[in-house]
Design a protein around this motif. Structure first.
Motif, PDB file in Angstrom:
ATOM      1  N   ALA A 217       0.828  -1.212   0.000  1.00 38.51           N
ATOM      2  CA  ALA A 217       0.000   0.000   0.000  1.00 38.51           C
ATOM      3  C   ALA A 217       0.859   1.257   0.000  1.00 38.51           C
ATOM      4  O   ALA A 217       0.578   2.218  -0.729  1.00 38.51           O
ATOM      5  CB  ALA A 217      -0.927  -0.010   1.218  1.00 38.51           C
ATOM      6  N   LEU A 218       1.914   1.261   0.818  1.00 37.62           N
ATOM      7  CA  LEU A 218       2.803   2.425   0.853  1.00 37.62           C
ATOM      8  C   LEU A 218       3.500   2.629  -0.488  1.00 37.62           C
ATOM      9  O   LEU A 218       3.646   3.755  -0.974  1.00 37.62           O
ATOM     10  CB  LEU A 218       3.835   2.257   1.963  1.00 37.62           C
ATOM     11  CG  LEU A 218       3.560   2.983   3.288  1.00 37.62           C
ATOM     12  CD1 LEU A 218       3.631   4.477   3.109  1.00 37.62           C
ATOM     13  CD2 LEU A 218       2.200   2.586   3.862  1.00 37.62           C
ATOM     14  N   ALA A 219       3.956   1.518  -1.105  1.00 39.05           N
ATOM     15  CA  ALA A 219       4.638   1.619  -2.396  1.00 39.05           C
ATOM     16  C   ALA A 219       3.696   2.146  -3.468  1.00 39.05           C
ATOM     17  O   ALA A 219       4.068   3.007  -4.277  1.00 39.05           O
ATOM     18  CB  ALA A 219       5.197   0.254  -2.800  1.00 39.05           C
ATOM     19  N   ILE A 220       2.461   1.649  -3.481  1.00 35.46           N
ATOM     20  CA  ILE A 220       1.492   2.075  -4.502  1.00 35.46           C
ATOM     21  C   ILE A 220       1.139   3.548  -4.332  1.00 35.46           C
ATOM     22  O   ILE A 220       1.065   4.300  -5.316  1.00 35.46           O
ATOM     23  CB  ILE A 220       0.225   1.195  -4.442  1.00 35.46           C
ATOM     24  CG1 ILE A 220       0.551  -0.220  -4.938  1.00 35.46           C
ATOM     25  CG2 ILE A 220      -0.888   1.798  -5.283  1.00 35.46           C
ATOM     26  CD1 ILE A 220      -0.595  -1.191  -4.809  1.00 35.46           C
ATOM     27  N   THR A 221       0.921   3.990  -3.088  1.00 32.36           N
ATOM     28  CA  THR A 221       0.601   5.411  -2.889  1.00 32.36           C
ATOM     29  C   THR A 221       1.784   6.300  -3.263  1.00 32.36           C
ATOM     30  O   THR A 221       1.587   7.404  -3.800  1.00 32.36           O
ATOM     31  CB  THR A 221       0.183   5.685  -1.435  1.00 32.36           C
ATOM     32  OG1 THR A 221       1.202   5.185  -0.542  1.00 32.36           O
ATOM     33  CG2 THR A 221      -1.133   5.012  -1.110  1.00 32.36           C
ATOM     34  N   ALA A 222       3.005   5.817  -3.014  1.00 28.55           N
ATOM     35  CA  ALA A 222       4.187   6.585  -3.429  1.00 28.55           C
ATOM     36  C   ALA A 222       4.239   6.700  -4.948  1.00 28.55           C
ATOM     37  O   ALA A 222       4.569   7.758  -5.502  1.00 28.55           O
ATOM     38  CB  ALA A 222       5.458   5.929  -2.900  1.00 28.55           C
ATOM     39  N   ILE A 223       3.899   5.610  -5.639  1.00 25.57           N
ATOM     40  CA  ILE A 223       3.904   5.608  -7.107  1.00 25.57           C
ATOM     41  C   ILE A 223       2.823   6.545  -7.644  1.00 25.57           C
ATOM     42  O   ILE A 223       3.051   7.322  -8.582  1.00 25.57           O
ATOM     43  CB  ILE A 223       3.704   4.172  -7.636  1.00 25.57           C
ATOM     44  CG1 ILE A 223       4.956   3.337  -7.365  1.00 25.57           C
ATOM     45  CG2 ILE A 223       3.375   4.176  -9.122  1.00 25.57           C
ATOM     46  CD1 ILE A 223       4.769   1.845  -7.592  1.00 25.57           C
ATOM     47  N   VAL A 224       1.632   6.481  -7.043  1.00 26.17           N
ATOM     48  CA  VAL A 224       0.526   7.344  -7.485  1.00 26.17           C
ATOM     49  C   VAL A 224       0.889   8.819  -7.305  1.00 26.17           C
ATOM     50  O   VAL A 224       0.669   9.649  -8.198  1.00 26.17           O
ATOM     51  CB  VAL A 224      -0.759   7.001  -6.703  1.00 26.17           C
ATOM     52  CG1 VAL A 224      -1.841   8.047  -6.954  1.00 26.17           C
ATOM     53  CG2 VAL A 224      -1.268   5.624  -7.104  1.00 26.17           C
ATOM     54  N   ALA A 225       1.457   9.148  -6.146  1.00 29.86           N
ATOM     55  CA  ALA A 225       1.863  10.538  -5.905  1.00 29.86           C
ATOM     56  C   ALA A 225       2.926  10.980  -6.902  1.00 29.86           C
ATOM     57  O   ALA A 225       2.885  12.108  -7.420  1.00 29.86           O
ATOM     58  CB  ALA A 225       2.389  10.684  -4.477  1.00 29.86           C
ATOM     59  N   THR A 226       3.866  10.090  -7.187  1.00 23.76           N
ATOM     60  CA  THR A 226       4.944  10.437  -8.117  1.00 23.76           C
ATOM     61  C   THR A 226       4.416  10.646  -9.524  1.00 23.76           C
ATOM     62  O   THR A 226       4.926  11.498 -10.269  1.00 23.76           O
ATOM     63  CB  THR A 226       6.028   9.345  -8.111  1.00 23.76           C
ATOM     64  OG1 THR A 226       6.478   9.141  -6.771  1.00 23.76           O
ATOM     65  CG2 THR A 226       7.205   9.748  -8.980  1.00 23.76           C
ATOM     66  N   MET A 227       3.403   9.883  -9.916  1.00 22.17           N
ATOM     67  CA  MET A 227       2.800  10.088 -11.243  1.00 22.17           C
ATOM     68  C   MET A 227       2.271  11.506 -11.376  1.00 22.17           C
ATOM     69  O   MET A 227       2.426  12.154 -12.411  1.00 22.17           O
ATOM     70  CB  MET A 227       1.684   9.065 -11.470  1.00 22.17           C
ATOM     71  CG  MET A 227       2.179   7.642 -11.677  1.00 22.17           C
ATOM     72  SD  MET A 227       0.832   6.440 -11.804  1.00 22.17           S
ATOM     73  CE  MET A 227       0.053   6.977 -13.326  1.00 22.17           C
ATOM     74  N   GLY A 228       1.641  11.991 -10.304  1.00 22.39           N
ATOM     75  CA  GLY A 228       1.165  13.375 -10.326  1.00 22.39           C
ATOM     76  C   GLY A 228       2.302  14.372 -10.378  1.00 22.39           C
ATOM     77  O   GLY A 228       2.257  15.353 -11.136  1.00 22.39           O
ATOM     78  N   LEU A 229       3.346  14.125  -9.589  1.00 23.25           N
ATOM     79  CA  LEU A 229       4.503  15.015  -9.589  1.00 23.25           C
ATOM     80  C   LEU A 229       5.200  15.016 -10.943  1.00 23.25           C
ATOM     81  O   LEU A 229       5.705  16.047 -11.399  1.00 23.25           O
ATOM     82  CB  LEU A 229       5.486  14.590  -8.495  1.00 23.25           C
ATOM     83  CG  LEU A 229       4.984  14.714  -7.044  1.00 23.25           C
ATOM     84  CD1 LEU A 229       6.050  14.210  -6.079  1.00 23.25           C
ATOM     85  CD2 LEU A 229       4.616  16.154  -6.718  1.00 23.25           C
ATOM     86  N   MET A 230       5.239  13.846 -11.596  1.00 22.94           N
ATOM     87  CA  MET A 230       5.847  13.761 -12.928  1.00 22.94           C
ATOM     88  C   MET A 230       5.136  14.675 -13.916  1.00 22.94           C
ATOM     89  O   MET A 230       5.774  15.321 -14.748  1.00 22.94           O
ATOM     90  CB  MET A 230       5.822  12.319 -13.439  1.00 22.94           C
ATOM     91  CG  MET A 230       6.846  11.391 -12.805  1.00 22.94           C
ATOM     92  SD  MET A 230       6.636   9.673 -13.351  1.00 22.94           S
ATOM     93  CE  MET A 230       6.973   9.827 -15.126  1.00 22.94           C
ATOM     94  N   ALA A 231       3.813  14.700 -13.840  1.00 21.62           N
ATOM     95  CA  ALA A 231       3.049  15.565 -14.747  1.00 21.62           C
ATOM     96  C   ALA A 231       3.391  17.029 -14.506  1.00 21.62           C
ATOM     97  O   ALA A 231       3.560  17.803 -15.458  1.00 21.62           O
ATOM     98  CB  ALA A 231       1.556  15.319 -14.560  1.00 21.62           C
ATOM     99  N   LEU A 232       3.517  17.418 -13.237  1.00 22.49           N
ATOM    100  CA  LEU A 232       3.860  18.810 -12.925  1.00 22.49           C
ATOM    101  C   LEU A 232       5.270  19.146 -13.404  1.00 22.49           C
ATOM    102  O   LEU A 232       5.498  20.177 -14.047  1.00 22.49           O
ATOM    103  CB  LEU A 232       3.756  19.042 -11.420  1.00 22.49           C
ATOM    104  CG  LEU A 232       2.354  18.941 -10.803  1.00 22.49           C
ATOM    105  CD1 LEU A 232       2.437  19.042  -9.285  1.00 22.49           C
ATOM    106  CD2 LEU A 232       1.438  20.020 -11.369  1.00 22.49           C
ATOM    107  N   VAL A 233       6.217  18.257 -13.107  1.00 19.64           N
ATOM    108  CA  VAL A 233       7.620  18.498 -13.468  1.00 19.64           C
ATOM    109  C   VAL A 233       7.828  18.441 -14.976  1.00 19.64           C
ATOM    110  O   VAL A 233       8.742  19.066 -15.510  1.00 19.64           O
ATOM    111  CB  VAL A 233       8.525  17.464 -12.749  1.00 19.64           C
ATOM    112  CG1 VAL A 233       9.962  17.554 -13.243  1.00 19.64           C
ATOM    113  CG2 VAL A 233       8.480  17.678 -11.246  1.00 19.64           C
ATOM    114  N   SER A 234       6.953  17.707 -15.678  1.00 24.64           N
ATOM    115  CA  SER A 234       7.132  17.532 -17.130  1.00 24.64           C
ATOM    116  C   SER A 234       7.064  18.843 -17.897  1.00 24.64           C
ATOM    117  O   SER A 234       7.518  18.919 -19.037  1.00 24.64           O
ATOM    118  CB  SER A 234       6.084  16.554 -17.682  1.00 24.64           C
ATOM    119  OG  SER A 234       4.787  17.134 -17.672  1.00 24.64           O
TER     120      SER A 234
END
Length: 755
Positions: A217-234
């Motif tokens: 669960a922790l790994a998946i939430t970290a991945i989900v959050a990073t997907m959002g951050l990737m869009a911002l940083v992109s």
């Protein structure tokens, strides 16, 4: 009053203590962060890397000219019409009838434009038994695969009417559709299966469903959050689908590992008789610190990709760096809060059979590693020599490593009919399926001297031996750009095609287009892209290598305050990376044992993989190293002898390191089952390196080397004593005392309030 000497100092210990005391706030902040990151990322949208930024050198220059001119190159398709030995030639009536039928069929779909017959374009093979009908797909090239099916069906109908001839279609759109149909779900299946595999292994490791679900669960939430951050940083650094897949792989691996390290230590302290709060605080101060050191080191390694100057690598590096940072923060903040909230309920969902196996397996694992260590520590020099010799032997094939972008037949073998078509086109028209493309820009593309230079280039490309023709020229008058397509002699043979490319660039171009002032003529294409990519990677190897090694060394030095530990960690990690390289070359370049992993020797390693593996493996291998050495150092500071500390550190971490390694190997091995050879190479390379690292390196070589060094393991020259002290050693006893002081202080405050 509270004794300030007992106050924990490490950031991980303080974060874990705060989260355990303010558990609902910690969980709420984490959930809010994940939701906000995903929401803002979805609203901003993701910007992907442009084709013009994918490569360097002439390939980049050519793509930039085409992009600036606003030229939309359509997806080109070809239909091969071929007769067997003794069959009709292209000039015979039956062959001509088949050509006419193909032209009418593809035009009848309404999906194509610019149809040319072999008699108009001269696309007839030297033996006269093969010919190409060429055309372009209407609409955008990126989506042509979605519209090509009616054209493929029309060509298939013509084949049924002319069974004496072979009639097959190949091109950008048809290959796109074929690969999407055959392998489009490959990556998704691999990504989706990675989570159940990790969960299954954790279930076996913990014997309880809740305990297994927490790391996932922790790994998946970290991945989900990073997907959002990737869009911002992109919007600053464009991202890509490849970066997304790599982020998921790395995020799942480190996210689960970090939680596993933390949870196992908390369980261990509770089993030793500590109360729940003290056990959690000890886990925060010890395993939490190891997670921070490891996470920062992995982030530094991933940052090495930013020095390549290749947009795809920069995207992968930044995405991996972000997911590791997010997973690290989550592991030392929200995880303690969750464990505090769950308490004994973390053992819910026990599976009796798995529980018994886990307990027995843990004992057997400890006995196994104890037996191994007894032999290693009894003869450390022999153990170090044998392990080092074995690793060097495995790494030896890497000396002859050859890298290149894999051709279609190398990537997929003969498993698909279109690959066989690709090979037949290359045999009949060398280089015809992947021609070099010369992008010519001039002030006036129709100026007489430019026209003459283009004609001269076309003639010399053939007379020089670089091409057998036909050389096609498409002029875009409004943009003052001409596109020259040159089939290279050598075809799918990368070495020979590369020689033809060099002839074009170094001989033909300077003697023709190079003589006209104001003319730019970069040469791109599949062969040119491979060469430019290789050249750029070779140029970035040294700075990336130096950055990763230097900063990893510095972080280890500051974290352990030991010059010896820092040096040995670098050397051991380089050995594991070298062994992974050797396995890759042996299996995929030479074909030794390739069938055992469902692969085949393709004669080369995909261009991007060596540098990618170095960065990823150097970072991930630090997970185990930091965790094991931290435990050894902790035991040494508690008064154990070096030999006893080594034995204690390795044996007590054997279970968690084994579980973590099994998860990583399983997840990476999934990618080794994909059909593409490049993905097989990545999966096998990563899985083999992690396996070697967790067994030979951490179980044999590390304890042997540390035993030989003895007290010199903790050597720090006097002139380095001024370095910042980031050790923040928190012994279980000190943390337990700090917890008691906290409780006492809270009790005193309560009494004062009551008064």
């Amino acid at each position: 009053m509270r004794n300030r000497d007992t106050r924990v100092r490490g950031i991980a210990a303080r974060a874990g203590g705060w989260s355990a005391r303010h558990r609902w706030a910690a969980v709420g902040i984490w959930v809010l962060f994940v939701v906000l990151a995903m929401g803002l990322g979805s609203a901003a949208g993701r910007v992907d890397v442009k084709d013009s930024d994918q490569m360097g050198g002439e390939t980049h220059a050519a793509a930039r000219i085409v992009e600036d001119a606003g030229i939309e190159e359509p997806a080109g398709e070809s239909v091969l019409i071929q007769s067997g030995d003794g069959g009709p030639k292209a000039t015979d009536a039956g062959f001509r009838a088949a050509v006419t039928a193909v032209v009418e069929a593809v035009e009848g779909t309404g999906q194509v434009t610019g149809v040319t017959t072999p008699y108009e374009a001269g696309t007839i093979s030297k033996d006269g038994r093969s010919a190409l009908v060429r055309f372009d797909m209407r609409g955008e090239a990126d989506t042509a695969g979605d519209r090509v099916e009616p054209v493929l069906n029309a060509v298939a109908d013509v084949q049924k009417e002319h069974e004496s001839l072979r009639i097959e279609e190949i091109g950008g759109a048809s290959m796109m559709k074929t690969f999407d149909d055959a392998f489009g779900d490959d990556f998704k299946k691999a990504e989706y299966s990675a989570v159940p595999v990790a969960l299954g292994i954790l279930l076996v490791a913990f014997g309880a469903l809740v305990a297994a679900l927490v790391p996932v669960a922790l790994a998946i939430t970290a991945i989900v959050a990073t997907m959002g951050l990737m869009a911002l940083v992109s919007h600053v650094q464009p991202m890509s689908e490849t970066a997304n897949s790599v982020m998921l792989l790395v995020g799942l691996a480190v996210g689960v590992d970090y939680c596993l390290f933390y949870l196992r230590r908390e369980r261990e302290e509770r089993a030793a008789g500590r109360d729940a709060q003290t056990a959690l605080r000890i886990a925060a101060a010890t395993s939490g610190r190891a997670i921070v050191v490891s996470g920062v080191t992995v982030c530094v390694a991933m940052a090495g990709m930013l020095f390549t100057g290749i947009a795809e690598f920069e995207a992968m590096g930044l995405a991996s760096l972000m997911v590791v940072a997010v997973a690290m923060v989550g592991s030392v903040t929200v995880l303690p809060a969750l464990l505090s909230l769950l308490g004994e309920r973390v053992e819910k969902g026990r599976v009796p059979f798995l529980r018994r196996r886990r307990e027995g397996g843990a004992a057997e694992g400890s006995r196994f590693w104890t037996a191994v260590l007894d032999r290693v520590l009894a003869r450390p020099l022999l153990a170090a020599a044998v392990a080092t010799g074995a690793l060097l032997a495995v790494a030896a094939p890497a000396i002859g490593m050859k890298t290149e972008n894999l051709t279609l037949d190398q990537e997929f073998g003969d498993s698909l009919p279109i690959v066989q078509t690709y090979n037949r086109v290359n045999e009949a028209f060398p280089g015809g399926s992947d021609p070099a493309e010369v992008v010519v820009r001039a002030d006036d593309i129709n100026a007489p001297e430019v026209r003459a230079a283009l004609a001269d280039f076309r003639e010399r490309a053939v007379s020089s031996g670089a091409s057998r023709g036909p050389v096609d020229i498409t002029v875009h008058d409004g943009q003052n750009v001409a596109l020259v397509y040159v089939p290279l002699v050598g075809g799918s043979d990368q070495d020979k095609a590369g020689e033809s490319l060099v002839t074009l660039r170094d001989e033909v171009r300077p003697a023709t287009l190079g003589k006209v002032d104001g003319v730019e003529a970069p040469i791109t294409g599949q062969v040119a892209g491979s060469k430019d990519f290789n050249d750029q990677l070779v140029g970035s190897v040294l700075p990336v290598f130096a950055f990763v090694v230097a900063f990893a060394f510095l972080l280890m030095l500051l974290s352990f305050r030991s010059l010896t530990v820092a040096l040995t960690s670098i050397v051991l990690n380089l050995l594991s990376v070298g062994a992974a390289y050797g396995i890759l070359v042996a299996v995929f370049q030479h074909g030794w044992g390739a069938s055992l992993v469902g692969a085949e020797g393709v004669g080369a390693i995909i261009t991007w993989l060596p540098l990618f593996l170095f960065v990823i493996l150097f970072g991930l291998s630090m997970d185990y190293h930091v965790f094991v050495v931290s435990r050894i150092r902790e035991a040494r500071l508690r008064g154990r002898s070096t030999a006893d500390a080594i034995r204690h550190g390795v044996v007590t971490t054997a279970g968690v390191v084994t579980s973590a390694a099994v998860i990583m190997v399983a997840v990476f091995a999934i990618f080794g089952t994909l059909s593409m050879q490049s993905m097989k190479q990545m999966g096998v390379g990563l899985a083999a390196a992690v396996l070697i690292d967790a067994t030979v390196i951490r179980g044999v070589l590390l304890p042997a080397v540390m035993s030989l060094l003895g007290e010199r393991n903790w050597y720090l020259p006097k002139w380095l004593h001024r370095l910042p002290d980031l050790t923040h050693d928190e012994s279980p006893e000190a943390v337990a005392q700090a917890v008691r002081d906290d409780e006492g202080e809270r009790g005193e405050r309560g009494e004062r309030v009551g008064v």
